[in-house]
Design a protein around this motif. Structure first.
Motif, short mmCIF file in Angstrom:
data_model
loop_
_atom_site.label_atom_id
_atom_site.label_comp_id
_atom_site.label_asym_id
_atom_site.label_seq_id
_atom_site.Cartn_x
_atom_site.Cartn_y
_atom_site.Cartn_z
N ALA A 254 0.83 -1.21 0.00
CA ALA A 254 0.00 0.00 0.00
C ALA A 254 0.86 1.25 0.00
O ALA A 254 0.43 2.31 -0.46
CB ALA A 254 -0.92 -0.01 1.21
N ALA A 255 2.08 1.14 0.52
CA ALA A 255 2.93 2.31 0.66
C ALA A 255 3.76 2.59 -0.58
O ALA A 255 4.51 3.56 -0.62
CB ALA A 255 3.85 2.14 1.88
N MET A 256 3.65 1.75 -1.58
CA MET A 256 4.44 2.00 -2.80
C MET A 256 3.51 2.42 -3.94
O MET A 256 2.29 2.24 -3.85
CB MET A 256 5.27 0.76 -3.16
N PRO A 257 4.06 2.98 -5.01
CA PRO A 257 3.23 3.35 -6.14
C PRO A 257 2.37 2.18 -6.62
O PRO A 257 2.86 1.04 -6.70
CB PRO A 257 4.25 3.74 -7.21
N ALA A 258 1.12 2.45 -6.91
CA ALA A 258 0.18 1.40 -7.28
C ALA A 258 0.73 0.52 -8.40
O ALA A 258 0.57 -0.70 -8.39
CB ALA A 258 -1.15 2.03 -7.70
N GLN A 259 1.39 1.16 -9.32
CA GLN A 259 1.98 0.45 -10.46
C GLN A 259 2.95 -0.65 -10.00
O GLN A 259 2.86 -1.81 -10.41
CB GLN A 259 2.74 1.48 -11.30
N ASP A 260 3.86 -0.26 -9.10
CA ASP A 260 4.86 -1.22 -8.60
C ASP A 260 4.17 -2.35 -7.83
O ASP A 260 4.54 -3.52 -7.96
CB ASP A 260 5.84 -0.52 -7.65
#
Lengths: 269, 269
Positions: B163-169
């Motif tokens: 959840a804390a990273m870019p949605a794409q990643d």
DNA sequence: GGTTCTTGTCCATATTATGGACAAGACGCC
DNA sequence: GGCGTCTTGTCCATAATATGGACAAGAACC
């Protein structure tokens, strides 16, 4: 220099599985990097130690970096073991059986002797320091740290371990390490002579330690199947290890080495 | 099942170095084995989780056994991480910076909350539990141990990190882990929904923990560059984590997560 | 004694890793 | 600055390597 593939194909009795050259090479690289500890190792040195070509080492190392297994140190550009390796290691239960089996003996021996005591295991063609106890005497040899890894044969512990195995096997290991000896200012012939002397004597010794002015004495520890798994070493300034004291130290070391072997056998380790 | 090589070739922006397929595959195998801890993993499961063919996995695993990187458990025939892995890990300085930076916060939070506290890092596509503190409350959830490794997404910590990273990643990682979700009775769609919910909520949560009747709450910890590196998790029997207490726990966790981030920035870690 | 698991092995094949040769920086010396 | 001598990094035609389909051999269950 000599990139003879014959040394690779000169396999012994047990046929090694094939179809994984690249994986074996990658591991060879990793083991060299491990010897470099935090400091790391320059590419050229990996090339020299493994006998692989530079493009190959370069490719392997950089793939391992992408995978997080290897790190590159910013300024120096040296390569070192990356943080994913300890992460993988967490998969195993923490205290190694040998460490448990050896612990009481190391405590006793350290108290009896008073000089720095090392426990060193064999791992492949290397020795690896896995425990160190500092004694009560005010001058202690602290050069070797836990995690130190060296080719079997260059330290007194390595010589002891080689001396405790069949001559044939020892020769094979020394030959495999030949390329790496040069960095320690020794060679296969010298190492083999020391091994023979240690075998006759019953313990390993180095009058001139890897550090100037120090002397080391090592006994070997065998697993129940008779193969040497480790060595227990005392290092001290040379003047503290004259002939009489040498014998005392050897007695203590050998007594405790037998005790550790007993612990391993009885499953305490 | 689907052994589409396209999933392999569907690379993103950064072009990966090639000429080392075998090494990458060996590492993929190792990471699956690491998830199996001491118990190990049967060959078939490695095949399923990696998406490689059986002959390939078999070959890789057996070469790694010859090299001492993998062990085979006598009776069960399962494969597990071998003792050379911790030996290689000794090359690195012992206490990880994150553990140092997190230590005071874990102590404080554990005292404040009283339930079991976990520190979990991201490593590749996995979460890895690196620390655990047992609280004062008499009922503690101890199912997860230090060293536990799971695909990102199946635990509350994993969801928090995603959840804390870019949605794409996050989507990319979830896709990469798809084959492994099935063993945890979940799937990519479910995981992505949980990630979205956690992102909105500001913390990760699982009403139904991997163990029956437990509930977990996780906050993420970011490195200075803004990427999530770890998660701090509280697990307790569900009845102990009603709405009011959930908010209290979240407040403590988020306060300490910021403190840890501060420690990392100031080089304390 | 069959059926269904699992793991292990073979070997022709094309894919992959290889390494010679060349390039590009970094550093020191004159 | 220019030049030699380090180091590391890259290219790509080629040979050798890793691959995986198909088959085999145990083990466990009924």
């Amino acid at each position: 220099m000599d990139k003879t593939p014959s040394s690779r194909s000169a396999r012994s009795t047990t046929e090694p599985r094939q179809g994984a050259q690249a994986i074996r090479r990658a591991l060879a690289v990793l083991r060299i990097l491990a010897a470099g500890r935090e400091t790391g190792v320059p590419l050229a040195e990996v090339v020299q130690a493994t006998g692989l070509t530079r493009p190959t080492v370069h490719r392997i190392v950089h793939v391992l970096i992408e995978e997080g297994i290897v790190e590159r140190h910013g300024k120096s550009g040296r390569y070192a073991i990356g943080n994913q390796v300890p992460e993988l290691a967490l998969a195993r239960p923490r205290p190694s059986p040998l460490l448990v089996a050896a612990n009481p003996s190391l405590r006793r021996a350290s108290a009896d002797i008073g000089d720095t005591l090392f426990l060193t295991v064999r791992t492949g063609n290397d020795t690896l320091c896995v425990d160190r106890r500092i004694g009560a005497y005010p001058i202690q040899v602290l050069s070797i740290e836990v995690g130190a890894r060296r080719p079997l044969g260059v330290s007194s512990a390595g010589v002891a371990i080689l001396a405790a195995m069949p001559a044939q096997d020892a020769r094979k290991i020394v030959a495999a390490n030949e390329k790496r000896f040069e960095a320690y200012r020794t060679d296969a012939g010298t190492v083999l002579a020391q091994v023979t002397a240690a075998r006759r004597r019953g313990y390993g010794m180095r009058e001139i330690g890897l550090v100037q002015g120090t002397k080391s004495i090592s006994t070997w520890i065998k697993t129940p199947d008779g193969r040497p798994a480790a060595a227990m070493t005392v290092s001290a300034v040379r003047t503290r290890l004259g002939p009489r004291r040498e014998q005392e130290v050897v007695d203590v070391l050998q007594r405790e080495a037998r005790a550790i072997e007993q612990n391993i056998r009885s499953g305490l380790g």
